[in-house]
Design a protein around this motif. Structure first.
Motif, PDB file in Angstrom:
ATOM      1  N   SER A 288      27.895  31.352  54.425  1.00 41.07           N
ATOM      2  CA  SER A 288      27.559  30.081  53.772  1.00 41.07           C
ATOM      3  C   SER A 288      28.413  28.943  54.304  1.00 41.07           C
ATOM      4  N   GLY A 289      29.558  29.287  54.899  1.00 39.77           N
ATOM      5  CA  GLY A 289      30.507  28.259  55.315  1.00 39.77           C
ATOM      6  C   GLY A 289      31.404  27.800  54.166  1.00 39.77           C
ATOM      7  N   CYS A 290      31.216  28.380  52.962  1.00 40.32           N
ATOM      8  CA  CYS A 290      32.049  28.007  51.802  1.00 40.32           C
ATOM      9  C   CYS A 290      32.896  29.198  51.381  1.00 40.32           C
ATOM     10  N   GLY A 291      34.135  28.918  51.039  1.00 36.17           N
ATOM     11  CA  GLY A 291      35.001  29.982  50.552  1.00 36.17           C
ATOM     12  C   GLY A 291      35.107  29.957  49.037  1.00 36.17           C
ATOM     13  N   HIS A 292      35.057  31.139  48.428  1.00 39.56           N
ATOM     14  CA  HIS A 292      35.283  31.257  46.979  1.00 39.56           C
ATOM     15  C   HIS A 292      36.308  32.352  46.750  1.00 39.56           C
ATOM     16  N   SER A 293      37.235  32.107  45.839  1.00 45.90           N
ATOM     17  CA  SER A 293      38.242  33.124  45.550  1.00 45.90           C
ATOM     18  C   SER A 293      37.646  34.200  44.642  1.00 45.90           C
ATOM     19  N   VAL A 294      38.369  35.297  44.526  1.00 48.91           N
ATOM     20  CA  VAL A 294      37.922  36.364  43.626  1.00 48.91           C
ATOM     21  C   VAL A 294      37.783  35.807  42.208  1.00 48.91           C
ATOM     22  N   LEU A 295      38.749  35.001  41.795  1.00 49.60           N
ATOM     23  CA  LEU A 295      38.666  34.471  40.421  1.00 49.60           C
ATOM     24  C   LEU A 295      37.539  33.456  40.267  1.00 49.60           C
ATOM     25  N   ASP A 296      37.221  32.699  41.323  1.00 49.75           N
ATOM     26  CA  ASP A 296      36.023  31.829  41.270  1.00 49.75           C
ATOM     27  C   ASP A 296      34.786  32.675  40.975  1.00 49.75           C
ATOM     28  N   LEU A 297      34.695  33.804  41.678  1.00 52.61           N
ATOM     29  CA  LEU A 297      33.515  34.660  41.514  1.00 52.61           C
ATOM     30  C   LEU A 297      33.466  35.225  40.095  1.00 52.61           C
ATOM     31  N   VAL A 298      34.613  35.693  39.609  1.00 55.67           N
ATOM     32  CA  VAL A 298      34.658  36.240  38.247  1.00 55.67           C
ATOM     33  C   VAL A 298      34.233  35.174  37.245  1.00 55.67           C
ATOM     34  N   ARG A 299      34.777  33.978  37.390  1.00 59.32           N
ATOM     35  CA  ARG A 299      34.463  32.911  36.406  1.00 59.32           C
ATOM     36  C   ARG A 299      33.002  32.487  36.503  1.00 59.32           C
ATOM     37  N   SER A 300      32.491  32.411  37.717  1.00 56.84           N
ATOM     38  CA  SER A 300      31.087  32.032  37.866  1.00 56.84           C
ATOM     39  C   SER A 300      30.185  33.104  37.246  1.00 56.84           C
ATOM     40  N   PHE A 301      30.533  34.367  37.464  1.00 58.15           N
ATOM     41  CA  PHE A 301      29.736  35.467  36.893  1.00 58.15           C
ATOM     42  C   PHE A 301      29.754  35.390  35.370  1.00 58.15           C
ATOM     43  N   GLU A 302      30.942  35.134  34.815  1.00 61.04           N
ATOM     44  CA  GLU A 302      31.063  35.057  33.347  1.00 61.04           C
ATOM     45  C   GLU A 302      30.257  33.883  32.797  1.00 61.04           C
ATOM     46  N   ALA A 303      30.410  32.714  33.449  1.00 62.27           N
ATOM     47  CA  ALA A 303      29.744  31.512  32.943  1.00 62.27           C
ATOM     48  C   ALA A 303      28.231  31.629  33.091  1.00 62.27           C
ATOM     49  N   THR A 304      27.776  32.154  34.217  1.00 63.73           N
ATOM     50  CA  THR A 304      26.326  32.234  34.462  1.00 63.73           C
ATOM     51  C   THR A 304      25.663  33.216  33.510  1.00 63.73           C
ATOM     52  N   ASN A 305      26.348  34.302  33.219  1.00 61.09           N
ATOM     53  CA  ASN A 305      25.696  35.385  32.480  1.00 61.09           C
ATOM     54  C   ASN A 305      26.192  35.530  31.045  1.00 61.09           C
ATOM     55  N   GLY A 306      27.108  34.639  30.624  1.00 60.25           N
ATOM     56  CA  GLY A 306      27.598  34.695  29.247  1.00 60.25           C
ATOM     57  C   GLY A 306      28.330  35.983  28.932  1.00 60.25           C
ATOM     58  N   LEU A 307      29.154  36.439  29.868  1.00 56.22           N
ATOM     59  CA  LEU A 307      29.859  37.718  29.705  1.00 56.22           C
ATOM     60  C   LEU A 307      31.353  37.503  29.917  1.00 56.22           C
ATOM     61  N   THR A 308      32.142  38.456  29.455  1.00 58.31           N
ATOM     62  CA  THR A 308      33.570  38.435  29.769  1.00 58.31           C
ATOM     63  C   THR A 308      33.883  39.674  30.590  1.00 58.31           C
ATOM     64  N   LEU A 309      34.588  39.467  31.691  1.00 58.17           N
ATOM     65  CA  LEU A 309      34.900  40.591  32.583  1.00 58.17           C
ATOM     66  C   LEU A 309      36.388  40.924  32.508  1.00 58.17           C
ATOM     67  N   PRO A 310      36.731  42.109  32.046  1.00 56.90           N
ATOM     68  CA  PRO A 310      38.136  42.492  32.067  1.00 56.90           C
ATOM     69  C   PRO A 310      38.600  42.725  33.507  1.00 56.90           C
ATOM     70  N   TYR A 311      39.743  42.167  33.863  1.00 61.02           N
ATOM     71  CA  TYR A 311      40.251  42.412  35.214  1.00 61.02           C
ATOM     72  C   TYR A 311      41.771  42.501  35.193  1.00 61.02           C
ATOM     73  N   ALA A 312      42.323  43.133  36.234  1.00 58.60           N
ATOM     74  CA  ALA A 312      43.775  43.227  36.377  1.00 58.60           C
ATOM     75  C   ALA A 312      44.120  42.947  37.823  1.00 58.60           C
ATOM     76  N   VAL A 313      45.154  42.152  38.028  1.00 57.75           N
ATOM     77  CA  VAL A 313      45.604  41.882  39.397  1.00 57.75           C
ATOM     78  C   VAL A 313      46.542  43.017  39.810  1.00 57.75           C
ATOM     79  N   VAL A 314      46.211  43.668  40.919  1.00 60.65           N
ATOM     80  CA  VAL A 314      47.032  44.789  41.419  1.00 60.65           C
ATOM     81  C   VAL A 314      47.535  44.419  42.819  1.00 60.65           C
ATOM     82  N   ASP A 315      48.238  45.377  43.458  1.00 59.33           N
ATOM     83  CA  ASP A 315      48.806  45.095  44.783  1.00 59.33           C
ATOM     84  C   ASP A 315      47.718  44.762  45.800  1.00 59.33           C
ATOM     85  N   ARG A 316      48.161  44.044  46.836  1.00 60.51           N
ATOM     86  CA  ARG A 316      47.241  43.784  47.954  1.00 60.51           C
ATOM     87  C   ARG A 316      46.809  45.111  48.587  1.00 60.51           C
TER      88      ARG A 316
END
Ligand SMILES: NC(=O)c1ccc[n+]([C@@H]2O[C@H](COP(=O)([O-])OP(=O)(O)OC[C@H]3O[C@@H](n4cnc5c(N)ncnc54)[C@H](O)[C@@H]3O)[C@@H](O)[C@H]2O)c1
Length: 379
Positions: A288-316
């Motif tokens: 697409s030529g556009c960058g989105h972070s993992v958290l952008d994707l999580v937030r967009s998924f939540e907002a678009t679908n009216g859901l809450t996604l549990p997540y945990a930040v772990v090691d690289r």
């Protein structure tokens, strides 16, 4: 009408591309061993394309569409087998119209798995491509679109990444893609007449907006988006975000996500360009030529679908990079193609697929042919 052979056409990207090609009026022959794809995906594709019912032509060979030859033919076969490939070229459609072009999707694609099973990756991805090229030679077909990957670029600081960036893969999967690209360049240079497109995908995600076809990974998903969908569906407890300390605005990795329907349409364009222009070797990033972070994707998924996604930040994860975004301008210049669908479209369509098919194609009660279920259970 062009007749196109899709290797791996029962998989994620292949099935969506199959639909785009059928809707454009082409005839499609698919060869797939169903190791990571489902005949049910193509039955649904035939429904979406309104082709009519399936009929069995020979053991493990099904066709859909009125009249002769069939609009869509499905063969169970392995791209490493010259016999299976000959069958696809000779009688794939039950007719004698011949294959005009090949889209080569079949292959293994999990980076982590490739590090544990390098020989399997070289065998399927590289030997499979050699056998396919030999078969194309035997059957006089010189038009090929190859599924390559942005993985080729390895870890790079360049943002966005142009096609001219050095190829420096860092895992066996990436090396197999680089090897096949090299081989195709050698083949194109050795014999006049080849029309080849090397399409380097960034991060294809999402699903057809109908929710009828989508990504159905075997076992634990390797990629973020299908994992996230499975968390949303309750199949996984939480999303693991690999690294929160990357040099990016919110600390999570940035990727170039593109809707699988945009990618599928990109294949349709690549085919048109190859057929319209003189023989050439075309190398294009598809992103697409556009960058989105993992958290952008999580937030967009939540907002678009009216859901809450549990997540945990772990090691690289070893081998990951901070940012990977396509320089997509060459694809626009050469084929007039750019992505049309947004991150919200990706999240909406991906969830439509996952929520309607929580177990993917498994458990689906209808198949192209009953004996295919017996021959190759979808499990
Ligand atoms: N999905 C991605 O993120 C991505 C990114 C870059 C490149 N690619 C490449 O695109 C192609 C398609 O990817 P996908 O996501 O649709 O994967 P997928 O696994 O869904 O599809 C691949 C298909 O190939 C089939 N296959 C595997 N080995 C075969 C063999 N020996 N003979 C015949 N069929 C075989 C599988 O059954 C499956 O249906 C692959 O080559 C992959 O490396 C994918």
């Amino acid at each position: 009408m062009t007749t196109v052979l899709l290797t791996g056409g029962a998989g994620f990207i292949g099935s969506h591309t199959c639909l785009v090609l059928l809707e454009a009026g082409h005839r499609v022959v698919v060869i797939d061993d169903f190791s990571n794809g489902s005949p049910e995906a193509l039955r649904r594709v035939s429904e979406l394309a309104r082709l009519g019912s399936w009929r069995q032509l020979a053991p493990e060979q099904w066709a859909a569409g009125e009249g002769q030859p069939a609009r869509l033919t499905l063969l169970k076969g392995d791209v490493r087998s010259p016999q299976d490939l000959d069958r696809a070229f000779e009688d794939g459609g039950g007719g004698d119209s011949g294959i005009d072009a090949v889209l080569h999707f079949a292959g293994l694609k999990a980076v982590g798995e490739s590090m544990g099973q390098p020989l399997r990756y070289w065998d399927v991805n590289v030997v499979g491509a050699v056998r396919l090229l030999e078969a194309m030679g035997r059957h006089g077909c010189q038009t090929l679109v190859f599924s390559s990957s942005a993985t080729l670029y390895g870890i790079t600081d360049r943002v966005p990444i142009p096609e001219t960036a050095p190829l420096q893969p860092i895992n066996p999967y990436g090396y197999t893609k680089a090897a096949v690209e090299r081989m195709l360049a050698d083949v194109a240079a050795s014999t006049p007449g080849w029309r080849i497109a090397l399409l380097r995908y960034f991060n294809p995600v999402g699903a057809h907006p109908s929710g009828r076809i989508g990504e159905d990974p075997n076992g634990r998903p390797n990629n973020l988006f299908p994992f996230l969908c499975q968390v949303a569906a309750g199949r996984r407890q939480q999303l693991e975000v690999f690294g929160g300390d990357w040099p990016t605005p919110d600390g999570t990795g940035v990727r170039d996500y593109l809707h699988v329907m945009d990618l599928a349409e990109g294949h349709g364009r690549a085919l048109e360009v190859l057929q319209a222009e003189p023989p050439q070797l075309l190398t294009l990033n598809l992103g697409s030529g556009c960058g989105h972070s993992v958290l952008d994707l999580v937030r967009s998924f939540e907002a678009t679908n009216g859901l809450t996604l549990p997540y945990a930040v772990v090691d690289r994860r070893p081998g990951d990079s901070a940012i990977s975004v396509a320089d997509h301008r060459e694809a626009e210049r050469r084929m007039g193609w750019r992505t049309k669908r947004s991150l919200a479209d990706i999240c909406r369509d991906g969830w439509a697929w996952q929520s309607a098919n929580p177990e993917g194609y498994r458990g689906s009660d209808r198949q192209p042919g009953r004996s295919l279920i017996q021959a190759q259970p979808v499990s």
